[in-house]
Design a protein around this motif. Sequence first.
Motif, PDB file in Angstrom:
ATOM      1  N   VAL A 143      80.607 -20.122 -47.955  1.00  0.00           N
ATOM      2  CA  VAL A 143      79.460 -20.078 -47.059  1.00  0.00           C
ATOM      3  C   VAL A 143      78.239 -19.649 -47.873  1.00  0.00           C
ATOM      4  CG1 VAL A 143      78.471 -18.926 -45.041  1.00  0.00           C
ATOM      5  CG2 VAL A 143      80.904 -19.540 -45.066  1.00  0.00           C
ATOM      6  N   ALA A 144      77.124 -20.365 -47.714  1.00  0.00           N
ATOM      7  CA  ALA A 144      75.898 -20.016 -48.444  1.00  0.00           C
ATOM      8  C   ALA A 144      75.507 -18.559 -48.143  1.00  0.00           C
ATOM      9  CB  ALA A 144      74.774 -20.954 -48.027  1.00  0.00           C
ATOM     10  N   PRO A 145      75.055 -17.832 -49.156  1.00  0.00           N
ATOM     11  CA  PRO A 145      74.599 -18.296 -50.470  1.00  0.00           C
ATOM     12  C   PRO A 145      75.688 -18.293 -51.542  1.00  0.00           C
ATOM     13  CG  PRO A 145      74.081 -15.987 -50.238  1.00  0.00           C
ATOM     14  CD  PRO A 145      74.732 -16.398 -48.941  1.00  0.00           C
ATOM     15  N   PHE A 146      76.928 -18.056 -51.152  1.00  0.00           N
ATOM     16  CA  PHE A 146      77.995 -17.935 -52.136  1.00  0.00           C
ATOM     17  C   PHE A 146      78.424 -19.301 -52.659  1.00  0.00           C
ATOM     18  CE2 PHE A 146      78.420 -14.278 -49.266  1.00  0.00           C
ATOM     19  CZ  PHE A 146      78.216 -13.256 -50.178  1.00  0.00           C
ATOM     20  N   LEU A 147      79.009 -19.305 -53.840  1.00  0.00           N
ATOM     21  CA  LEU A 147      79.623 -20.483 -54.438  1.00  0.00           C
ATOM     22  C   LEU A 147      81.133 -20.362 -54.289  1.00  0.00           C
ATOM     23  CD1 LEU A 147      77.529 -20.623 -57.740  1.00  0.00           C
ATOM     24  CD2 LEU A 147      77.121 -21.906 -55.624  1.00  0.00           C
ATOM     25  N   PRO A 148      81.849 -21.470 -54.213  1.00  0.00           N
ATOM     26  CA  PRO A 148      83.311 -21.380 -54.101  1.00  0.00           C
ATOM     27  C   PRO A 148      83.934 -20.926 -55.411  1.00  0.00           C
ATOM     28  CG  PRO A 148      82.660 -23.656 -54.369  1.00  0.00           C
ATOM     29  CD  PRO A 148      81.378 -22.865 -54.210  1.00  0.00           C
ATOM     30  N   PRO A 149      85.087 -20.247 -55.383  1.00  0.00           N
ATOM     31  CA  PRO A 149      85.778 -19.908 -56.626  1.00  0.00           C
ATOM     32  C   PRO A 149      85.990 -21.132 -57.519  1.00  0.00           C
ATOM     33  CG  PRO A 149      86.764 -18.722 -54.813  1.00  0.00           C
ATOM     34  CD  PRO A 149      85.769 -19.674 -54.200  1.00  0.00           C
ATOM     35  N   VAL A 150      86.342 -22.258 -56.913  1.00  0.00           N
ATOM     36  CA  VAL A 150      86.407 -23.535 -57.624  1.00  0.00           C
ATOM     37  C   VAL A 150      85.767 -24.593 -56.737  1.00  0.00           C
ATOM     38  CG1 VAL A 150      87.899 -25.352 -58.546  1.00  0.00           C
ATOM     39  CG2 VAL A 150      88.494 -22.947 -58.922  1.00  0.00           C
ATOM     40  N   ASP A 151      84.795 -25.296 -57.259  1.00  0.00           N
ATOM     41  CA  ASP A 151      84.185 -26.409 -56.530  1.00  0.00           C
ATOM     42  C   ASP A 151      85.097 -27.617 -56.687  1.00  0.00           C
ATOM     43  OD1 ASP A 151      82.633 -28.632 -55.721  1.00  0.00           O
ATOM     44  OD2 ASP A 151      80.788 -27.524 -56.149  1.00  0.00           O
ATOM     45  N   GLU A 152      85.545 -28.170 -55.571  1.00  0.00           N
ATOM     46  CA  GLU A 152      86.543 -29.235 -55.659  1.00  0.00           C
ATOM     47  C   GLU A 152      86.003 -30.502 -56.325  1.00  0.00           C
ATOM     48  OE1 GLU A 152      86.347 -31.340 -51.259  1.00  0.00           O
ATOM     49  OE2 GLU A 152      87.738 -29.687 -51.585  1.00  0.00           O
ATOM     50  N   LYS A 153      84.702 -30.615 -56.497  1.00  0.00           N
ATOM     51  CA  LYS A 153      84.164 -31.769 -57.220  1.00  0.00           C
ATOM     52  C   LYS A 153      84.620 -31.767 -58.685  1.00  0.00           C
ATOM     53  CE  LYS A 153      79.756 -31.100 -56.215  1.00  0.00           C
ATOM     54  NZ  LYS A 153      79.776 -30.045 -55.191  1.00  0.00           N
ATOM     55  N   GLY A 154      85.049 -30.609 -59.189  1.00  0.00           N
ATOM     56  CA  GLY A 154      85.518 -30.531 -60.565  1.00  0.00           C
ATOM     57  C   GLY A 154      87.018 -30.678 -60.725  1.00  0.00           C
ATOM     58  N   ILE A 155      87.722 -31.016 -59.631  1.00  0.00           N
ATOM     59  CA  ILE A 155      89.183 -31.136 -59.666  1.00  0.00           C
ATOM     60  C   ILE A 155      89.571 -32.607 -59.780  1.00  0.00           C
ATOM     61  CG2 ILE A 155      91.329 -30.651 -58.448  1.00  0.00           C
ATOM     62  CD1 ILE A 155      89.730 -28.480 -56.892  1.00  0.00           C
ATOM     63  N   LYS A 156      90.458 -32.907 -60.690  1.00  0.00           N
ATOM     64  CA  LYS A 156      90.909 -34.281 -60.888  1.00  0.00           C
ATOM     65  C   LYS A 156      92.428 -34.356 -60.825  1.00  0.00           C
ATOM     66  CE  LYS A 156      90.675 -38.172 -64.143  1.00  0.00           C
ATOM     67  NZ  LYS A 156      90.254 -38.612 -65.493  1.00  0.00           N
TER      68      LYS A 156
END
Length: 506
Positions: free
Chosen positions: A157-170
């Motif tokens: 939830v803003a303003p926080f960032l996720p522990p891992v952004d799933e856009k970087g998961i392959k």
Amino acid sequence: MGRRITRIPVFLLFSLVLLMSTSCKNDDGPDNPGNSELPEEYYAGGKLGTTTVNNISTAYEQPTPAIDNAGMGLTFMIGESYVEKSFNTNTSGKFFGLGPVYERGSCIICHPGYGHSKRTEKINSKEYGSGYHLRMIDKDTEEFVPEMTHAVLTHAVAPFLPPVDEKGIKIDWKEHTDEFGNKFPDGETYSLIYPEVTIDPAYINTDPKPTNYVVKLQSSLPLYGTGLIDAIPTDSILAEYRRQKARGRNMNDAIYDPANYHTALDGTKHPGRFSYNLSFAPLQGNSGATFLWGSLGITNPHFRHNDISEAYARAMSRNKDVQEALGMDEEAVFAELMRNDLPIEMDADEYASVMTWQRGLAVPAARNLDDPEVQKGKKAFYSIGCTSCHRPSWTTGPDEYKGDPLVTDKLPRYPYQKIWPYSDLMHHRLEMVNDIHTGWCRTSPLWGRGLSQLCSGNGDHLHDMRARNYTEAIMWHGGDAKFARDKFRALSKEDRDALMKFLESI
């Protein structure tokens, strides 16, 4: 950072009751046992735990007869509403409380139709049925990396960032050729695949960032029937372990060492029986309390802290955008994130209703057991040794556990029921390529799995859904299950097909 969930309006509850009363009527018969007397194996969850609704897309979503007998139908539906609705980040209103980090916006996304998740090519945790959990494992110790919690959370939830952004998961799905060249002796072929997962470090938001790790996939599990497994006595679980140990089976002895038992909310100790990793027991203990807390961040009387690591809290507390948005300095942000006294967002009554629902989901009745083809498949299933791990039946005990004061005497009970999960509930090694974390995996219950395509929209199997059908699932079996796999391979195609029909029926 406090969040709140309000109760469902009375008019909505009334409409739900009306809908339930009109939509769950079915004639009795082999596919809908109802009150008719049929062979006991049709009642996969026993008389108190088997649904009278079958062969429809909501077969996994029905309450047990024990729910109706105890007059808990309305409470069951209230609990169900928390599982089916999407939570939000509003400051008021219904289903408020998501975050600050979370894995899914609602439980139903991860457990489509209350079954297991589907195999996917890409992590998209907002897609219905995409229920993968990621585990980051230290290569040397095989423990979870300390920079992450057990489940890698990919939203914030803003303003926080996720522990891992799933856009970087392959996810890369690799082809595998087994020792038999993926071919049966009669010439029929099959395909085997397995996943390899990587994470771009640029999308990891912890301080420090983890290194020297591998990423493992685990899919969500079916939710129906968990209350019945919960009702099996601990003594019966331990007796099964000792029986298999005496037969020379390769067992995960650590699970059954009292020093490693799980501590329930009342301080009592129990060997694991839930999840692939046998990481929970009993259901009314920590496994129930973490159901909404761990994935969505919804606090309850048992869990009043965020499911985050210190490394994540430190990264966010040092983030200037977070400091500015919250109007706090680094230490104040860190202290707020690591609090152990967050406001309760799901109160005791709401929590009890979710537990009533979780323990009250029925098992679909078995189907077509008198069909000659199914009977032939059953004979093959037993003869080649599948029941060595997929134990057909158990008998529940008095079911009188009272370890959680918030739900004591408020939940459905299943005393002395003969149930047919087709699992020994033990840990075994399947010795697969890119195996599950630790290599140990609980024998998956097979009851109701033949309805997965209908109810959940997929027919995938195994801990990471690498098997797209029963044949692939069986041919991935190794370890103590090799002997059954090899006997399955030696069956005629006619007998293999019959065995599939049996699996689809139970």
